[in-house]
Design a protein around this motif. Structure first.
Motif, mmCIF file in Angstrom:
data_model
loop_
_atom_site.group_PDB
_atom_site.id
_atom_site.type_symbol
_atom_site.label_atom_id
_atom_site.label_comp_id
_atom_site.label_asym_id
_atom_site.label_seq_id
_atom_site.Cartn_x
_atom_site.Cartn_y
_atom_site.Cartn_z
ATOM 1 N N VAL A 1 0.835 -1.200 0.000
ATOM 2 C CA VAL A 1 0.000 0.000 0.000
ATOM 3 C C VAL A 1 0.876 1.258 0.000
ATOM 4 O O VAL A 1 0.583 2.251 -0.677
ATOM 5 N N GLY A 2 1.972 1.210 0.761
ATOM 6 C CA GLY A 2 2.893 2.341 0.794
ATOM 7 C C GLY A 2 3.515 2.618 -0.554
ATOM 8 O O GLY A 2 3.674 3.783 -0.954
ATOM 9 N N TRP A 3 3.859 1.566 -1.266
ATOM 10 C CA TRP A 3 4.443 1.755 -2.595
ATOM 11 C C TRP A 3 3.416 2.357 -3.553
ATOM 12 O O TRP A 3 3.746 3.218 -4.375
ATOM 13 N N TYR A 4 2.168 1.924 -3.433
ATOM 14 C CA TYR A 4 1.110 2.455 -4.293
ATOM 15 C C TYR A 4 0.912 3.953 -4.045
ATOM 16 O O TYR A 4 0.744 4.722 -4.999
ATOM 17 N N HIS A 5 0.926 4.359 -2.781
ATOM 18 C CA HIS A 5 0.638 5.755 -2.450
ATOM 19 C C HIS A 5 1.867 6.659 -2.525
ATOM 20 O O HIS A 5 1.774 7.800 -2.974
ATOM 21 N N PHE A 6 3.006 6.155 -2.046
ATOM 22 C CA PHE A 6 4.169 7.031 -1.876
ATOM 23 C C PHE A 6 5.376 6.633 -2.714
ATOM 24 O O PHE A 6 6.367 7.356 -2.739
ATOM 25 N N HIS A 7 5.331 5.454 -3.367
ATOM 26 C CA HIS A 7 6.508 4.889 -4.024
ATOM 27 C C HIS A 7 7.658 4.763 -3.018
ATOM 28 O O HIS A 7 8.817 4.988 -3.344
ATOM 29 N N LEU B 1 8.891 2.188 0.553
ATOM 30 C CA LEU B 1 8.647 0.943 1.272
ATOM 31 C C LEU B 1 8.716 1.106 2.781
ATOM 32 O O LEU B 1 8.388 0.181 3.526
ATOM 33 N N LEU B 2 9.141 2.288 3.226
ATOM 34 C CA LEU B 2 9.237 2.477 4.674
ATOM 35 C C LEU B 2 9.097 3.954 5.014
ATOM 36 O O LEU B 2 9.882 4.783 4.574
ATOM 37 N N ASN B 3 8.064 4.251 5.762
ATOM 38 C CA ASN B 3 7.908 5.551 6.387
ATOM 39 C C ASN B 3 6.952 5.383 7.572
ATOM 40 O O ASN B 3 6.492 4.260 7.854
ATOM 41 N N VAL B 4 6.653 6.448 8.258
ATOM 42 C CA VAL B 4 5.836 6.343 9.465
ATOM 43 C C VAL B 4 4.449 5.801 9.153
ATOM 44 O O VAL B 4 3.916 4.955 9.887
ATOM 45 N N ARG B 5 3.856 6.280 8.073
ATOM 46 C CA ARG B 5 2.509 5.816 7.718
ATOM 47 C C ARG B 5 2.495 4.332 7.383
ATOM 48 O O ARG B 5 1.563 3.606 7.764
ATOM 49 N N ILE B 6 3.528 3.858 6.707
ATOM 50 C CA ILE B 6 3.618 2.432 6.383
ATOM 51 C C ILE B 6 3.747 1.601 7.653
ATOM 52 O O ILE B 6 3.146 0.527 7.779
ATOM 53 N N PHE B 7 4.503 2.107 8.631
ATOM 54 C CA PHE B 7 4.622 1.390 9.905
ATOM 55 C C PHE B 7 3.277 1.343 10.621
ATOM 56 O O PHE B 7 2.917 0.331 11.214
ATOM 57 N N GLN B 8 2.500 2.429 10.547
ATOM 58 C CA GLN B 8 1.156 2.430 11.116
ATOM 59 C C GLN B 8 0.291 1.358 10.458
ATOM 60 O O GLN B 8 -0.438 0.619 11.129
ATOM 61 N N TRP B 9 0.341 1.308 9.133
ATOM 62 C CA TRP B 9 -0.439 0.308 8.419
ATOM 63 C C TRP B 9 -0.012 -1.104 8.798
ATOM 64 O O TRP B 9 -0.853 -2.009 8.897
ATOM 65 N N PHE B 10 1.283 -1.314 8.982
ATOM 66 C CA PHE B 10 1.767 -2.629 9.384
ATOM 67 C C PHE B 10 1.100 -3.076 10.676
ATOM 68 O O PHE B 10 0.585 -4.193 10.778
ATOM 69 N N ILE B 11 1.105 -2.203 11.678
ATOM 70 C CA ILE B 11 0.487 -2.557 12.955
ATOM 71 C C ILE B 11 -1.015 -2.766 12.782
ATOM 72 O O ILE B 11 -1.598 -3.720 13.318
ATOM 73 N N ALA B 12 -1.654 -1.892 12.004
ATOM 74 C CA ALA B 12 -3.098 -2.000 11.803
ATOM 75 C C ALA B 12 -3.465 -3.291 11.070
ATOM 76 O O ALA B 12 -4.414 -3.990 11.454
ATOM 77 N N PHE B 13 -2.731 -3.627 10.003
ATOM 78 C CA PHE B 13 -2.989 -4.875 9.282
ATOM 79 C C PHE B 13 -2.768 -6.080 10.196
ATOM 80 O O PHE B 13 -3.542 -7.048 10.160
#
Length: 246
Positions: free
Chosen positions: A111-117, A119-131
């Protein structure tokens, strides 16, 4: 025929309405290990019963190598080194929780790659925990009764209020879904903090204070995952993420 050819004889159930999955697994295992398989189908209940009576066995499939009966799929897997003998098998496994966290991480990065291109940022880490929270909740909800029963072994709130054991997976799923959406964080954050704090305290007391050896209900009521560091990590992630969102 080559002197190095390995031969095996396999008897397995292949009926009109039932094909034994362990028979297919045995055939595949033998072929992957270089055996030429003489594949005998047992095509009726009467034929299967007669075979079992003749060889004094209770189950099929049955594999024979060089005239010696090896046994069913489990015995064959042990012989070919694909599986440890039952006496050496551990009654605990981290495989389910590793699979869940790995899939959650890959989903978050996708999802992070789709939105931001990225593979790692704060939002992606949030999604990891949420998923991860959502996937863990699904495991619990597959058999809510079994989960809530196992949960009672160690959760401090559930031991005082039994219904909490059946509420917990829904609360975990709700918080995870809202975190993925980035919506209603005024609700998601307190829920994550509450269940994360209670869970962390429960694991610390049961494992590190009382020194109890328990199975963790984090991946469902039939889990073989031991209660300990992994369970504590799951709860601490929810607690920290909830506090961060506030």
């Amino acid at each position: 025929m080559s002197s190095h050819t390995k031969n095996a004889v396999l008897y397995r159930m292949v009926m009109e309405k039932h094909i034994c999955p362990f028979g297919l697994k045995s055939k595949d295992l033998l072929e992957r290990h270089g055996y030429q398989v003489e594949d005998h189908w047992l095509t009726s209940r009467e034929q299967t019963d007669a075979f079992q009576a003749e060889h004094q066995v209770e189950t099929t499939p049955q594999t024979f190598i060089e005239g010696e009966r090896i046994g069913g799929f489990d015995e064959l897997a042990v012989l070919l080194g694909e599986k440890k003998p039952e006496a050496e098998q551990s009654d605990t496994s981290y495989q389910p929780v590793i699979a869940i966290f790995a899939i959650a991480a890959l989903l978050a990065m996708a999802v992070g790659w789709y939105h931001f291109h990225e593979l790692l940022n704060v939002r992606i880490f949030q999604w990891f925990i949420a998923f991860a929270m959502c996937l863990l909740a699904v495991q619990k909800l597959q058999d809510l009764e079994s989960f809530s029963t196992m949960f009672l072994n160690y959760d401090l709130l559930a031991q005082r209020w039994v219904r909490y054991g059946k509420i917990y997976p829904f609360a975990e799923a709700l918080a995870g879904i809202l975190m993925v959406a980035g919506a209603m964080l005024w609700l998601a954050a307190p829920v994550a903090i509450a269940i994360g704090a209670i869970g962390s305290a429960s694991v610390i007391k049961a494992v590190y204070i009382d020194k109890r050896e328990l199975k963790c209900a984090c991946v469902g009521g039939n889990s073989d995952v031991p209660l300990g560091f992994i369970s504590l990590t799951e709860n601490l992630m929810m607690l920290i993420m909830g506090m961060w969102m506030l």
